[in-house]
Each structure stands twice: as structure tokens, then as C-alpha cells.
Design an enzyme around this catalytic site. Structure first.
Site, mmCIF file in Angstrom:
data_model
loop_
_atom_site.group_PDB
_atom_site.id
_atom_site.type_symbol
_atom_site.label_atom_id
_atom_site.label_comp_id
_atom_site.label_asym_id
_atom_site.label_seq_id
_atom_site.Cartn_x
_atom_site.Cartn_y
_atom_site.Cartn_z
ATOM 1 N N SER A 120 56.197 63.102 17.664
ATOM 2 C CA SER A 120 57.267 63.937 17.104
ATOM 3 C C SER A 120 58.569 63.772 17.908
ATOM 4 O O SER A 120 59.210 62.730 17.822
ATOM 5 C CB SER A 120 56.814 65.395 17.028
ATOM 6 O OG SER A 120 57.667 66.136 16.186
ATOM 7 N N HIS A 161 56.442 64.114 10.466
ATOM 8 C CA HIS A 161 55.938 65.238 9.659
ATOM 9 C C HIS A 161 56.379 65.168 8.200
ATOM 10 O O HIS A 161 56.497 66.204 7.526
ATOM 11 C CB HIS A 161 56.350 66.583 10.266
ATOM 12 C CG HIS A 161 56.097 66.694 11.737
ATOM 13 N ND1 HIS A 161 54.826 66.638 12.272
ATOM 14 C CD2 HIS A 161 56.941 66.833 12.794
ATOM 15 C CE1 HIS A 161 54.909 66.758 13.584
ATOM 16 N NE2 HIS A 161 56.170 66.863 13.928
#
Length: 209
Positions: A120, A161
């Protein structure tokens, strides 16, 4: 030769790392940087990532930048076999990497061939610039950050995501705003981006096909 493995959720794609590297992982050491998570209230992914690394047989050596010395940063990043940066706030992460010169050491080590694993925020930090992340992360959590120029180890912009809760709408805003001006590369939690030298691939967990 660069070896980079970028993820949205490392625990969901950890097994693909073994295939990508094609080398024995057991007993190798990895510098584990959880610093981006310090500004967040939800941090379960930090321990999940650590356990996933240990599940591959790796020895995890934590390096929390806000409590580290310049010497400790230098020694761990240079000594250990791999580098892993966990998720959290990308702006805070960049701020703290710069303070102790960790950003420059990471760039140097990756350019020499050391494996980099990002999750991330740890993936987006490798882009040339992280201003595009504002729709996902709060830049006000990094009040000492003076520039959005990031590590620039890749020439594209990961968007983690993709399609995944709770970031689905934020990802859609980023894509809508920047898809025509930046080379975005969105990935879901069950995908990873592999960079081997200049070859970039999106890997998909086989049980998700």
C-alpha cells in the site's frame, strides 16, 4: 538489476513472492518498516504482513524510523537481505524516510539489486511523486513534508486496493482525476506488481482467477 514486489495487501499475495524471486527465502533477513501505520487507527495489516514474511521463512528485523538513529537506519538497510515497507499514511512515511536519509539508502540499495517489498503506502512511495495519493491519504498528517517528490524507483504510479473496501471510492477518484495525465497502475488486494529490471508485470493470485 531492480527487484521490486509491490502489493496492496501483502498477506493476500505473499506466496507469489517465492515464485517471483525463484530463490530460497528461508533464513534471509528483511528490514521491516512499519512507520507509515503510526498515524492510523486501523493497523492489523502490520502484524499480518510480519506474520506472512515469517511464514515464508524470513527473519524479520523491525526498523521503526521515528525511534531509530541514523546509524541504525544505515546498518539495517545495508546489512539485511531485503527491505519491506508496510502500509499506512504515504505522506507521513515520506516525511520520516527523509529525516534520517533512509530514502536515499533505500534507492541506493534497490538500484544495487536488493529486493524491495512494498504494501500500500510502501508501494506508492516508490513513484516519482505522491501528490496523487491525496484522495486516499491525509497529507496534513505530515506537517514537516516540504515536497511530494518520492523515491522515483519506478516510472509508474501504483494505485492499491482497487475495487476493495474501504478504499474503493478513493481509488475511483484517483483514477478519474489522473488516468489521462499519469501512468497509473491499479491493483486489487489479490494482485501484485513485479518489477524485474525494467520488466513490469501485474501478478494475480491463481485461486482468484
Amino acid at each position: 538489476m531492480k527487484k521490486i514486489f509491490l502489493t496492496s495487501s501483502f498477506k493476500d499475495v505473499a506466496d507469489m513472492l517465492r515464485t517471483f524471486l525463484n530463490e530460497e527465502l528461508k533464513g534471509k533477513t528483511v528490514t521491516f518498516i512499519p512507520t507509515a501505520s503510526l498515524t492510523e487507527t486501523v493497523t492489523f495489516y502490520v502484524n499480518a504482513g510480519k506474520k506472512a514474511l515469517e511464514g515464508l521463512g524470513l527473519i524479520v528485523d523491525p526498523l521503526e524510523l521515528t525511534h531509530a538513529s541514523v546509524q541504525e537506519v544505515h546498518d539495517k538497510l545495508k546489512k539485511n537481505d531485503y527491505i519491506y515497507i508496510a502500509g499506512g499514511n504515504t505522506f507521513f512515511l515520506l516525511q520520516e524516510l527523509r529525516k534520517l536519509g533512509a530514502d536515499k539508502i533505500i534507492v541506493e540499495q534497490v538500484q544495487k539489486g536488493k529486493l524491495y517489498i512494498g504494501e500500500s503506502a510502501g508501494s506508492m512511495i516508490l513513484a516519482p511523486n505522491i501528490e496523487y495519493v491525496k484522495d486516499m491519504d491525509d497529507c496534513q498528517k505530515a506537517p514537516e513534508l516540504t515536497s511530494f517528490e518520492a523515491l522515483s524507483l519506478i516510472n509508474f504510479y501504483p494505485v492499491p486496493h482497487h475495487t476493495n473496501f474501504p478504499f474503493k471510492k478513493a481509488v475511483e477518484r484517483i483514477i478519474s482525476k489522473y488516468e489521462e495525465v499519469l501512468p497509473l497502475l491499479p491493483i486489487s488486494n489479490t494482485q501484485a506488481i513485479s518489477v524485474f529490471d525494467e520488466e513490469v508485470k501485474v501478478l494475480v493470485r491463481t485461486d482468484c482467477l
